[in-house]
Design an enzyme around this catalytic site. Structure first.
Site, PDB file in Angstrom:
ATOM      1  N   CYS A  89       0.825  -1.219   0.000  1.00 45.06           N
ATOM      2  CA  CYS A  89       0.000   0.000   0.000  1.00 45.06           C
ATOM      3  C   CYS A  89       0.851   1.259   0.000  1.00 45.06           C
ATOM      4  O   CYS A  89       1.973   1.267   0.514  1.00 45.06           O
ATOM      5  CB  CYS A  89      -0.881   0.029   1.242  1.00 45.06           C
ATOM      6  SG  CYS A  89      -1.960  -1.385   1.384  1.00 45.06           S
ATOM      7  N   ARG A 106       5.433  -0.145  -6.266  1.00 44.35           N
ATOM      8  CA  ARG A 106       5.411  -0.925  -5.026  1.00 44.35           C
ATOM      9  C   ARG A 106       4.451  -2.101  -5.118  1.00 44.35           C
ATOM     10  O   ARG A 106       4.499  -2.994  -4.273  1.00 44.35           O
ATOM     11  CB  ARG A 106       5.003  -0.028  -3.850  1.00 44.35           C
ATOM     12  CG  ARG A 106       6.001   1.072  -3.582  1.00 44.35           C
ATOM     13  CD  ARG A 106       5.378   2.142  -2.711  1.00 44.35           C
ATOM     14  NE  ARG A 106       5.098   1.655  -1.384  1.00 44.35           N
ATOM     15  CZ  ARG A 106       5.891   1.833  -0.338  1.00 44.35           C
ATOM     16  NH1 ARG A 106       7.021   2.468  -0.490  1.00 44.35           N
ATOM     17  NH2 ARG A 106       5.575   1.372   0.842  1.00 44.35           N
ATOM     18  N   TRP A 140      -2.907  -2.689  -1.549  1.00 44.29           N
ATOM     19  CA  TRP A 140      -2.455  -4.054  -1.837  1.00 44.29           C
ATOM     20  C   TRP A 140      -3.225  -4.925  -0.863  1.00 44.29           C
ATOM     21  O   TRP A 140      -2.995  -4.869   0.349  1.00 44.29           O
ATOM     22  CB  TRP A 140      -0.946  -4.142  -1.606  1.00 44.29           C
ATOM     23  CG  TRP A 140      -0.314  -5.429  -2.036  1.00 44.29           C
ATOM     24  CD1 TRP A 140       0.046  -5.783  -3.304  1.00 44.29           C
ATOM     25  CD2 TRP A 140       0.089  -6.509  -1.186  1.00 44.29           C
ATOM     26  NE1 TRP A 140       0.630  -7.035  -3.288  1.00 44.29           N
ATOM     27  CE2 TRP A 140       0.669  -7.504  -2.011  1.00 44.29           C
ATOM     28  CE3 TRP A 140       0.004  -6.767   0.179  1.00 44.29           C
ATOM     29  CZ2 TRP A 140       1.166  -8.701  -1.516  1.00 44.29           C
ATOM     30  CZ3 TRP A 140       0.494  -7.957   0.687  1.00 44.29           C
ATOM     31  CH2 TRP A 140       1.074  -8.915  -0.168  1.00 44.29           C
ATOM     32  N   ASN A 192      -1.979   2.280   5.796  1.00 46.59           N
ATOM     33  CA  ASN A 192      -1.025   1.230   5.396  1.00 46.59           C
ATOM     34  C   ASN A 192      -0.771   0.343   6.604  1.00 46.59           C
ATOM     35  O   ASN A 192      -0.702   0.848   7.729  1.00 46.59           O
ATOM     36  CB  ASN A 192       0.323   1.834   4.987  1.00 46.59           C
ATOM     37  CG  ASN A 192       0.302   2.384   3.590  1.00 46.59           C
ATOM     38  OD1 ASN A 192      -0.735   2.410   2.946  1.00 46.59           O
ATOM     39  ND2 ASN A 192       1.462   2.831   3.129  1.00 46.59           N
ATOM     40  N   GLY A 193      -0.549  -0.950   6.366  1.00 46.85           N
ATOM     41  CA  GLY A 193      -0.243  -1.845   7.482  1.00 46.85           C
ATOM     42  C   GLY A 193      -1.447  -2.693   7.841  1.00 46.85           C
ATOM     43  O   GLY A 193      -2.370  -2.856   7.038  1.00 46.85           O
ATOM     44  N   GLU A 208      18.809 -17.297  -6.577  1.00 52.68           N
ATOM     45  CA  GLU A 208      18.396 -15.966  -7.028  1.00 52.68           C
ATOM     46  C   GLU A 208      17.847 -16.028  -8.465  1.00 52.68           C
ATOM     47  O   GLU A 208      16.843 -15.377  -8.786  1.00 52.68           O
ATOM     48  CB  GLU A 208      19.601 -15.014  -6.921  1.00 52.68           C
ATOM     49  CG  GLU A 208      19.385 -13.603  -7.429  1.00 52.68           C
ATOM     50  CD  GLU A 208      18.288 -12.828  -6.717  1.00 52.68           C
ATOM     51  OE1 GLU A 208      17.763 -13.306  -5.700  1.00 52.68           O
ATOM     52  OE2 GLU A 208      17.922 -11.761  -7.225  1.00 52.68           O
ATOM     53  N   LYS A 236      14.145 -14.917  -9.525  1.00 53.94           N
ATOM     54  CA  LYS A 236      13.887 -13.923 -10.585  1.00 53.94           C
ATOM     55  C   LYS A 236      12.908 -14.489 -11.606  1.00 53.94           C
ATOM     56  O   LYS A 236      11.950 -13.841 -11.973  1.00 53.94           O
ATOM     57  CB  LYS A 236      15.167 -13.541 -11.340  1.00 53.94           C
ATOM     58  CG  LYS A 236      16.190 -12.678 -10.655  1.00 53.94           C
ATOM     59  CD  LYS A 236      15.826 -11.227 -10.515  1.00 53.94           C
ATOM     60  CE  LYS A 236      15.064 -10.989  -9.247  1.00 53.94           C
ATOM     61  NZ  LYS A 236      15.819 -10.691  -8.074  1.00 53.94           N
ATOM     62  N   GLU A 293       9.308 -14.968 -10.170  1.00 56.06           N
ATOM     63  CA  GLU A 293       8.546 -13.783  -9.783  1.00 56.06           C
ATOM     64  C   GLU A 293       8.100 -12.939 -10.974  1.00 56.06           C
ATOM     65  O   GLU A 293       7.062 -12.292 -10.898  1.00 56.06           O
ATOM     66  CB  GLU A 293       9.269 -12.931  -8.731  1.00 56.06           C
ATOM     67  CG  GLU A 293      10.452 -12.126  -9.207  1.00 56.06           C
ATOM     68  CD  GLU A 293      11.056 -11.246  -8.100  1.00 56.06           C
ATOM     69  OE1 GLU A 293      12.277 -11.072  -8.105  1.00 56.06           O
ATOM     70  OE2 GLU A 293      10.308 -10.747  -7.242  1.00 56.06           O
ATOM     71  N   HIS A 343      20.026 -36.094  -4.801  1.00 55.95           N
ATOM     72  CA  HIS A 343      19.289 -36.390  -3.560  1.00 55.95           C
ATOM     73  C   HIS A 343      17.796 -36.075  -3.702  1.00 55.95           C
ATOM     74  O   HIS A 343      17.092 -35.974  -2.703  1.00 55.95           O
ATOM     75  CB  HIS A 343      19.895 -35.601  -2.390  1.00 55.95           C
ATOM     76  CG  HIS A 343      21.320 -35.969  -2.122  1.00 55.95           C
ATOM     77  ND1 HIS A 343      21.696 -37.199  -1.651  1.00 55.95           N
ATOM     78  CD2 HIS A 343      22.467 -35.280  -2.319  1.00 55.95           C
ATOM     79  CE1 HIS A 343      23.008 -37.256  -1.540  1.00 55.95           C
ATOM     80  NE2 HIS A 343      23.504 -36.093  -1.945  1.00 55.95           N
ATOM     81  N   LYS A 382       6.969  -4.103  -3.937  1.00 56.82           N
ATOM     82  CA  LYS A 382       8.393  -3.788  -3.893  1.00 56.82           C
ATOM     83  C   LYS A 382       8.917  -3.806  -2.467  1.00 56.82           C
ATOM     84  O   LYS A 382       9.952  -4.377  -2.181  1.00 56.82           O
ATOM     85  CB  LYS A 382       8.618  -2.411  -4.533  1.00 56.82           C
ATOM     86  CG  LYS A 382      10.073  -1.956  -4.543  1.00 56.82           C
ATOM     87  CD  LYS A 382      10.898  -2.847  -5.441  1.00 56.82           C
ATOM     88  CE  LYS A 382      12.367  -2.489  -5.438  1.00 56.82           C
ATOM     89  NZ  LYS A 382      13.182  -3.597  -5.990  1.00 56.82           N
TER      90      LYS A 382
HETATM   91  C1  AGP Z   1      13.288  -9.951  -5.131  1.00 57.33           C
HETATM   92  O1  AGP Z   1      13.382  -9.643  -6.454  1.00 57.33           O
HETATM   93  C2  AGP Z   1      12.272  -9.224  -4.345  1.00 57.33           C
HETATM   94  N1  AGP Z   1      12.120  -7.872  -4.638  1.00 57.33           N
HETATM   95  C3  AGP Z   1      12.261  -9.562  -2.849  1.00 57.33           C
HETATM   96  O2  AGP Z   1      12.652 -10.875  -2.637  1.00 57.33           O
HETATM   97  C4  AGP Z   1      13.078  -8.625  -1.934  1.00 57.33           C
HETATM   98  O3  AGP Z   1      14.446  -8.849  -2.095  1.00 57.33           O
HETATM   99  C5  AGP Z   1      12.638  -8.860  -0.480  1.00 57.33           C
HETATM  100  O4  AGP Z   1      11.282  -8.543  -0.361  1.00 57.33           O
HETATM  101  C6  AGP Z   1      13.451  -8.063   0.511  1.00 57.33           C
HETATM  102  O5  AGP Z   1      13.320  -6.687   0.309  1.00 57.33           O
HETATM  103  P1  AGP Z   1      14.354  -5.679   0.946  1.00 57.33           P
HETATM  104  O6  AGP Z   1      15.677  -5.935   0.324  1.00 57.33           O
HETATM  105  O7  AGP Z   1      13.799  -4.320   0.599  1.00 57.33           O
HETATM  106  O8  AGP Z   1      14.362  -5.928   2.426  1.00 57.33           O
END
Ligand code: AGP
Length: 614
Positions: free
Chosen positions: A2, A27, A74, A98-99, A487, A491, A494, A510, A609
């Site tokens: 949000c 975001r 969100w 927010n929250g 990673e 990527k 997501e 395994h 984000k």
């Molecule tokens: C990865 O591409 C994401 N954006 C996500 O995993 C992100 O790294 C995670 O939410 C942590 O965010 P931060 O680095 O702002 O704490």
């Protein structure tokens, strides 16, 4: 997640609020809304989907007002519908939130008994009704808000206006970020300063428990839930509006991938001379480093992967024990806080709820037990909660990262972590001068190697076409490239929504080998290092089961193109820094696959984000 924007000015602020919401789009959100006070009436519009829908509605209705609040939602409680979108209204009160209000069920049932009718499924609506009720017994909007804040449990940031009080904008911060933008004869609020950069570069950062009363010409802040007046400093930022533009690139993610040479250059330049660490680099932390026996890293998502690589580096390079844990587990498993430990939080945003909570919990436990620990943030946002609440910080100078998928934040985190370990190694005399000089030289060379790696973009684009129809994908690496496999898989999943898993290549037999057939693409990270021969055996295991290999390899790795084995030669790099370089092809691969599949690359579905709620 949000986003909040609000303001009070002499001019009509409708467009400013909408522009602010657009700047928060990165975001992640699913609906948007806005409320303005005009002639003692609340004018509200809300729309599901993108801010542009709201903008069109606001234009059609000729929404106009000099005070107002706006929000991108969100969904957490209740579906993404217009009724659940903010602002929520109760009588003459409008609220954005927010929250999460954790005790909303209990408050809601109390308010229902008093006759309040709830129209949404959100937790946020209780706040509007609580304030409306409090207005019956309190003389001002500020007093009413102050009286209800202690009732709310959870993490929240609030923006509040009242139709009969068009000169007052109230802002509350308790666990969710909120900043005040200071203009000339006007004031604004936002959950992210980026939203306000077109109108001001002067900001006041609210602290937890602050309630602020904004008028056009004044800002009064009260700490401890509004009990005690406090002056918070106004800080001037040099960030410019242009940072948040895509420029010539189709997506922010691609722009950010290409910004990595410069971002790394900036990050290392704050720490290095020609061939050594600068004396003033982390000089405030030297005593802390002298007093530690180990490191504990806490982070989420991509930042956690950076931490995993730092663990390999810390133990191999400077012989210092290093643990790394996902913050959402660390914070709830009652970890033993260990004396003489450096707790390092890694975070792009510095506001990630789980990481922040883990940090605060660690600090509290250490204090209760009288332990001698130090805390450090590796962070991309200098004004963030994490930077402000840790003993020391090391900034990644990546510039704003807008794409939800982290790219330049990750590689600058790796650069910063290496700098941190070099400094600790130097302070603790655990690092040979020759090794320090060698790694410093490689770090300086890193931007050039990334540029050379980016030259393989067209080749990687061609390979990405072979992924478009796939349902699943495996990424394999060993040593410091195992976290890069994780990673790469993160990527790909997501932004392209292809199911992907990363594995340490030695784990293949395994379990995951059972998944390999001729439909399974397997991405291999193969720099020339001590583990290369073992990795080649793992590749044989995949090929024997019909798997198709996509190999990012050092030109000297001796791995050639052949049937069902596609090789992209990555420039040779010092093995210590291979994970930084091998991040680039997996970022490009994911990007191109996502573009070909037509997904929303910069704002993938369901993701945000900055994850400021649990
Ligand atoms: C990865 O591409 C994401 N954006 C996500 O995993 C992100 O790294 C995670 O939410 C942590 O965010 P931060 O680095 O702002 O704490």
């Amino acid at each position: 997640m949000c986003g909040i924007v609000g303001g009070i000015a002499e001019r009509n602020i409708s467009d400013i609020l909408i522009e602010g919401l657009k700047r928060l789009e990165y975001r992640g959100y699913d609906s948007a809304g806005l409320a303005l006070i005009n002639n003692k009436n609340i004018l509200r519009e809300r729309r599901v989907g993108k801010v542009i829908n709201l903008e069109e509605a606001a234009k059609e209705q000729h929404l106009n007002g000099h005070i107002g609040i706006a929000h991108t939602r969100w969904a957490t409680h209740g579906k993404p519908t217009e009724t659940n979108a903010h602002p929520h209204i109760s009588g003459k009160v409008a609220v954005v939130h927010n929250g999460i209000i954790e005790n909303y069920v209990e408050i809601k049932s109390e308010l229902e008994q008093l006759g309040y009718i709830f129209v949404s499924q959100t937790d946020s609506e209780v706040v509007a009704h609580l304030i409306a009720e409090a207005m019956k017994t309190h003389p001002t909007l500020f007093n009413a808000v102050q009286s209800i804040v202690p009732r709310l449990k959870g993490a929240f940031a609030l923006g509040i206006v009242h139709a009969d009080h068009p000169e007052d904008l109230i802002a509350v911060r308790e666990g969710s970020p909120l900043v005040i933008g200071v203009g000339i004869g006007e004031h604004f609020i936002s959950s992210d300063q980026l939203a306000l950069l077109p109108i001001t570069n002067r900001f006041i950062y609210l602290e937890e428990g602050d309630i602020a009363h904004l008028t056009r010409t004044s800002v009064e802040i009260f700490k401890n839930h509004g009990k005690e007046r406090i002056e918070r400093p106004t800080k001037e930022l040099d960030a410019t509006v242009s940072h948040a533009s895509k420029g010539e690139y189709k997506h922010f993610m691609l722009k950010e991938i290409y910004e990595q040479p410069e971002a790394i250059q900036q990050t290392i330049a704050q720490a290095l001379n020609d061939n050594a660490l600068r004396d003033d680099f982390l000089s405030d932390a030297v005593t802390s480093f002298q007093n530690i026996d180990q490191i504990q890293i806490i982070a989420c998502g991509t930042s956690y992967h950076a931490g995993m690589i730092a663990k390999y580096w810390a133990e191999q390079l400077i012989d210092l024990p290093c643990q790394v844990e996902i913050a959402s587990e660390f914070r709830y498993r009652s970890p033993v806080i260990i004396d003489r430990t450096l707790y390092v939080c890694i975070s792009q945003s510095g506001e990630t709820a789980d990481t922040l909570a883990a940090l605060r919990d660690t600090q509290k436990r250490a204090k209760d037990k009288g332990l001698n620990i130090s805390t450090m943030a590796i962070c991309n946002v200098p004004t963030s909660s994490m930077v402000r609440e840790t003993d020391h910080h090391l900034l990644t100078l990546a510039g704003p990262e807008i794409g939800v998928a982290s790219t330049k934040a990750f590689t600058t985190q790796l650069s910063a972590l290496m700098l941190l370990l070099l400094k600790i190694g130097q302070v603790k005399k655990r690092l040979a001068e020759s090794q320090l000089t060698e790694i410093v030289a490689s770090l300086w060379h890193c931007p050039k190697v990334i540029l050379d790696t980016l030259q393989h973009n067209a080749e990687i684009l061609r390979l990405s076409e072979l992924f478009v129809e796939k349902q699943h994908c495996l990424f394999l690496g060993r040593g410091t490239n195992y976290p890069i496999a994780l990673e790469g898989a993160l990527k790909l999943k997501e932004i392209s929504y292809i199911h992907a898993e990363g594995y340490a290549a030695g784990e293949l037999k395994h379990g995951p080998l059972a998944l390999v057939d001729n439909e399974m693409p397997v991405v291999i990270l193969a720099p020339k290092d001590d583990m290369l021969d073992k990795l080649k055996s793992n590749m044989e295991e995949v090929q024997a089961r019909g798997g198709e290999l996509f190999v990012f390899a050092d030109e000297h790795s001796g791995i050639a193109n052949k049937e069902r084995q596609h090789v992209v030669d990555i420039p040779t790099v010092n093995p210590w820094l291979a994970p930084i370089i091998y991040s680039i092809p997996v970022q490009l691969l994911s990007y191109h696959v996502a573009v070909l599949r037509g997904t929303d690359v910069d704002q993938p579905r369901n993701l945000a984000k900055s994850v400021t709620v649990e």
